[in-house]
Design a protein around this motif. Structure first.
Motif, PDB file in Angstrom:
ATOM      1  N   VAL A  92       0.800  -1.224   0.000  1.00 46.40           N
ATOM      2  CA  VAL A  92       0.000   0.000   0.000  1.00 46.40           C
ATOM      3  C   VAL A  92       0.832   1.273   0.000  1.00 46.40           C
ATOM      4  N   ASN A  93       2.084   1.191   0.436  1.00 50.45           N
ATOM      5  CA  ASN A  93       2.933   2.369   0.559  1.00 50.45           C
ATOM      6  C   ASN A  93       4.160   2.255  -0.326  1.00 50.45           C
ATOM      7  N   LEU A  94       5.038   3.224  -0.194  1.00 54.03           N
ATOM      8  CA  LEU A  94       6.316   3.199  -0.891  1.00 54.03           C
ATOM      9  C   LEU A  94       7.443   3.110   0.130  1.00 54.03           C
ATOM     10  N   TYR A  95       8.261   2.059   0.004  1.00 53.21           N
ATOM     11  CA  TYR A  95       9.456   1.891   0.826  1.00 53.21           C
ATOM     12  C   TYR A  95      10.614   1.647  -0.141  1.00 53.21           C
ATOM     13  N   PHE A  96      11.536   2.591  -0.214  1.00 54.28           N
ATOM     14  CA  PHE A  96      12.610   2.431  -1.182  1.00 54.28           C
ATOM     15  C   PHE A  96      13.862   3.164  -0.728  1.00 54.28           C
ATOM     16  N   THR A  97      14.967   2.773  -1.349  1.00 55.68           N
ATOM     17  CA  THR A  97      16.243   3.444  -1.121  1.00 55.68           C
ATOM     18  C   THR A  97      16.811   3.865  -2.459  1.00 55.68           C
ATOM     19  N   LEU A  98      17.203   5.126  -2.536  1.00 53.22           N
ATOM     20  CA  LEU A  98      17.842   5.693  -3.718  1.00 53.22           C
ATOM     21  C   LEU A  98      19.339   5.725  -3.482  1.00 53.22           C
ATOM     22  N   LEU A  99      20.104   5.214  -4.442  1.00 52.46           N
ATOM     23  CA  LEU A  99      21.566   5.212  -4.343  1.00 52.46           C
ATOM     24  C   LEU A  99      22.137   6.260  -5.282  1.00 52.46           C
ATOM     25  N   LEU A 100      22.898   7.182  -4.723  1.00 49.15           N
ATOM     26  CA  LEU A 100      23.518   8.226  -5.524  1.00 49.15           C
ATOM     27  C   LEU A 100      25.016   8.234  -5.279  1.00 49.15           C
ATOM     28  N   ARG A 101      25.778   8.035  -6.342  1.00 46.65           N
ATOM     29  CA  ARG A 101      27.240   8.112  -6.252  1.00 46.65           C
ATOM     30  C   ARG A 101      27.628   9.577  -6.345  1.00 46.65           C
ATOM     31  N   THR A 102      27.895  10.161  -5.218  1.00 43.82           N
ATOM     32  CA  THR A 102      28.126  11.594  -5.188  1.00 43.82           C
ATOM     33  C   THR A 102      29.189  11.936  -4.165  1.00 43.82           C
ATOM     34  N   GLY A 103      29.819  13.059  -4.341  1.00 42.17           N
ATOM     35  CA  GLY A 103      30.848  13.487  -3.407  1.00 42.17           C
ATOM     36  C   GLY A 103      30.282  13.752  -2.023  1.00 42.17           C
ATOM     37  N   ALA A 104      31.158  13.724  -1.038  1.00 43.68           N
ATOM     38  CA  ALA A 104      30.734  13.885   0.349  1.00 43.68           C
ATOM     39  C   ALA A 104      30.033  15.216   0.587  1.00 43.68           C
ATOM     40  N   THR A 105      30.488  16.289  -0.048  1.00 46.66           N
ATOM     41  CA  THR A 105      29.868  17.585   0.178  1.00 46.66           C
ATOM     42  C   THR A 105      28.460  17.655  -0.400  1.00 46.66           C
ATOM     43  N   ALA A 106      28.229  16.952  -1.496  1.00 45.48           N
ATOM     44  CA  ALA A 106      26.911  16.986  -2.122  1.00 45.48           C
ATOM     45  C   ALA A 106      25.879  16.202  -1.333  1.00 45.48           C
ATOM     46  N   VAL A 125       0.960  14.712  -8.200  1.00 45.19           N
ATOM     47  CA  VAL A 125       0.097  13.583  -8.559  1.00 45.19           C
ATOM     48  C   VAL A 125      -1.333  13.830  -8.081  1.00 45.19           C
ATOM     49  N   ALA A 126      -1.489  14.421  -6.900  1.00 44.26           N
ATOM     50  CA  ALA A 126      -2.828  14.745  -6.412  1.00 44.26           C
ATOM     51  C   ALA A 126      -3.528  15.712  -7.366  1.00 44.26           C
ATOM     52  N   ALA A 127      -2.793  16.734  -7.833  1.00 47.75           N
ATOM     53  CA  ALA A 127      -3.373  17.721  -8.744  1.00 47.75           C
ATOM     54  C   ALA A 127      -3.808  17.071 -10.056  1.00 47.75           C
ATOM     55  N   LYS A 128      -3.022  16.110 -10.547  1.00 46.12           N
ATOM     56  CA  LYS A 128      -3.376  15.423 -11.790  1.00 46.12           C
ATOM     57  C   LYS A 128      -4.642  14.587 -11.633  1.00 46.12           C
ATOM     58  N   HIS A 129      -4.990  14.282 -10.383  1.00 43.89           N
ATOM     59  CA  HIS A 129      -6.221  13.539 -10.115  1.00 43.89           C
ATOM     60  C   HIS A 129      -7.324  14.458  -9.604  1.00 43.89           C
ATOM     61  N   GLY A 130      -7.145  15.765  -9.833  1.00 42.86           N
ATOM     62  CA  GLY A 130      -8.186  16.720  -9.513  1.00 42.86           C
ATOM     63  C   GLY A 130      -8.320  17.065  -8.048  1.00 42.86           C
ATOM     64  N   ALA A 131      -7.270  16.817  -7.270  1.00 43.24           N
ATOM     65  CA  ALA A 131      -7.338  17.077  -5.832  1.00 43.24           C
ATOM     66  C   ALA A 131      -6.271  18.084  -5.432  1.00 43.24           C
ATOM     67  N   ALA A 132      -6.657  19.034  -4.610  1.00 45.91           N
ATOM     68  CA  ALA A 132      -5.713  20.023  -4.091  1.00 45.91           C
ATOM     69  C   ALA A 132      -5.180  19.538  -2.752  1.00 45.91           C
ATOM     70  N   LEU A 133      -3.865  19.557  -2.617  1.00 48.36           N
ATOM     71  CA  LEU A 133      -3.241  19.053  -1.394  1.00 48.36           C
ATOM     72  C   LEU A 133      -1.965  19.836  -1.147  1.00 48.36           C
ATOM     73  N   HIS A 134      -1.731  20.196   0.122  1.00 46.59           N
ATOM     74  CA  HIS A 134      -0.496  20.881   0.474  1.00 46.59           C
ATOM     75  C   HIS A 134       0.277  20.024   1.474  1.00 46.59           C
ATOM     76  N   VAL A 135       1.560  19.850   1.192  1.00 46.09           N
ATOM     77  CA  VAL A 135       2.427  19.057   2.060  1.00 46.09           C
ATOM     78  C   VAL A 135       3.406  19.997   2.751  1.00 46.09           C
ATOM     79  N   GLY A 197      -9.090  10.967   0.483  1.00 49.66           N
ATOM     80  CA  GLY A 197     -10.285  10.144   0.365  1.00 49.66           C
ATOM     81  C   GLY A 197     -10.291   9.268  -0.868  1.00 49.66           C
ATOM     82  N   ILE A 198      -9.192   9.266  -1.624  1.00 54.28           N
ATOM     83  CA  ILE A 198      -9.069   8.419  -2.812  1.00 54.28           C
ATOM     84  C   ILE A 198      -7.670   7.813  -2.839  1.00 54.28           C
ATOM     85  N   GLU A 199      -7.548   6.675  -3.516  1.00 52.62           N
ATOM     86  CA  GLU A 199      -6.242   6.055  -3.686  1.00 52.62           C
ATOM     87  C   GLU A 199      -5.538   6.666  -4.900  1.00 52.62           C
ATOM     88  N   LEU A 200      -4.226   6.789  -4.782  1.00 52.49           N
ATOM     89  CA  LEU A 200      -3.410   7.255  -5.903  1.00 52.49           C
ATOM     90  C   LEU A 200      -2.426   6.153  -6.288  1.00 52.49           C
TER      91      LEU A 200
END
Length: 288
Positions: A92-106, A125-135, A197-200
């Motif tokens: 039902v949710n998103l659980y993920f890890t993004l790997l970025l090869r980047t310098g220590a300062t970045a 994505v909410a807006a594309k489904h006609g819903a206004a949402l602020h995070v 009130g809707i699934e995305l």
């Protein structure tokens, strides 16, 4: 003795419910990606202990592509900041890890780029489904809707086989979870579904996140302050009475600013200004 890759693969296959799989559509994700590298390498797991731990093990064995995303349908030992557990119901949710090869300062840039990308992705994505949402964003890197946590970020560092710094960006987003089924989350967490009130489609939110995080990271790495200012503008922590906790004694006062390095500036009742580099804050005595 640790299990081999093939033993682990067979154990994961045994966990799959083939009458319902695949629940997460890789083609739908791919069709909606507009990135150069983030999410172009996608690794799917039906279940795992922690995508962060999986990503770290992968780095020890393979030359993992810059921008790779490792996603699991469920986690049994997910963790947040300060070693807290992260409730991870399956499918039902998103659980993920993004790997970025980047310098220590970045790597520092990711502490504000990542939560900002989450907020923009959910709203898009909410807006594309006609819903206004602020995070809203809460220092250091939580995303909230209506004062309740909808997403969290945990960033760790590792090294590639060549000794190159790698950022492991662990993300959990409550998308279609029925939070009411988990009493321990009452008054603390919410989900996109509960707010709207809707699934995305989870695939669309992940694709939008990949788009935003790549654009914001590249912009910040080029020297632009716009991503930092956009993150700062969303911080509901600023101007609030807070209690900051970390390795030392709790610090009480008013959150008045954030420094360029991400440190939170707190003004104590006696007028002294103190900086908090890492830790958690509680707003007005509410949940952190």
């Amino acid at each position: 003795m640790s299990e081999s890759f093939f033993e682990r693969f067979r154990r994961q296959m045994d966990l799959m419910e083939f009458e319902t799989l695949p629940l997460f559509s890789k083609p739908l994700l791919s069709w909606n990606l507009h990135t150069d590298y983030v999410g172009r390498r996608f690794i799917y797991r039906p279940g795992t202990e922690s995508t962060l731990d999986d990503a770290r093990r992968m780095l020890e064995r393979w030359n993992v592509q810059h921008g790779a995303v490792l996603l699991a349908e469920s986690q049994t030992a997910a963790r947040g900041r300060a070693g807290r557990s992260w409730v991870s119901p399956p499918d039902v949710n998103l659980y993920f890890t993004l790997l970025l090869r980047t310098g220590a300062t970045a790597i520092r840039l990711l502490s504000y780029v990542t939560p900002l990308a989450i907020a923009e992705a959910i709203e898009e994505v909410a807006a594309k489904h006609g819903a206004a949402l602020h995070v809203d964003l809460k220092w250091p890197n939580d995303a909230q809707i209506g004062g309740l946590k909808v997403a969290g970020v945990l960033i760790e560092t590792a090294e590639s086989q060549e000794g190159e710094p790698v950022a492991l960006v662990g993300v959990g987003i409550n998308v279609n979870m029925d939070v009411d089924r988990y009493p321990e989350l009452a008054g603390i967490a919410t989900s996109v579904k509960q707010a709207l009130g809707i699934e995305l489609p989870r695939e669309l939110i992940l694709a939008a996140f990949c788009d935003h995080v790549e654009r914001l990271f590249e912009e910040a790495a080029s020297g632009s302050r716009r991503p930092f200012e956009a993150w700062k503008q969303r911080l509901i922590t600023l101007g609030r009475e807070v209690v900051a906790s970390g390795s030392g004694p709790a610090l009480r006062g008013t959150a008045v600013d954030v420094r360029d390095d991400g440190a939170l500036v707190i003004e104590t009742p006696d007028g002294e200004r103190r900086e908090v580099v890492a830790g958690d804050v509680t707003l007005n005595g509410g949940p952190s």
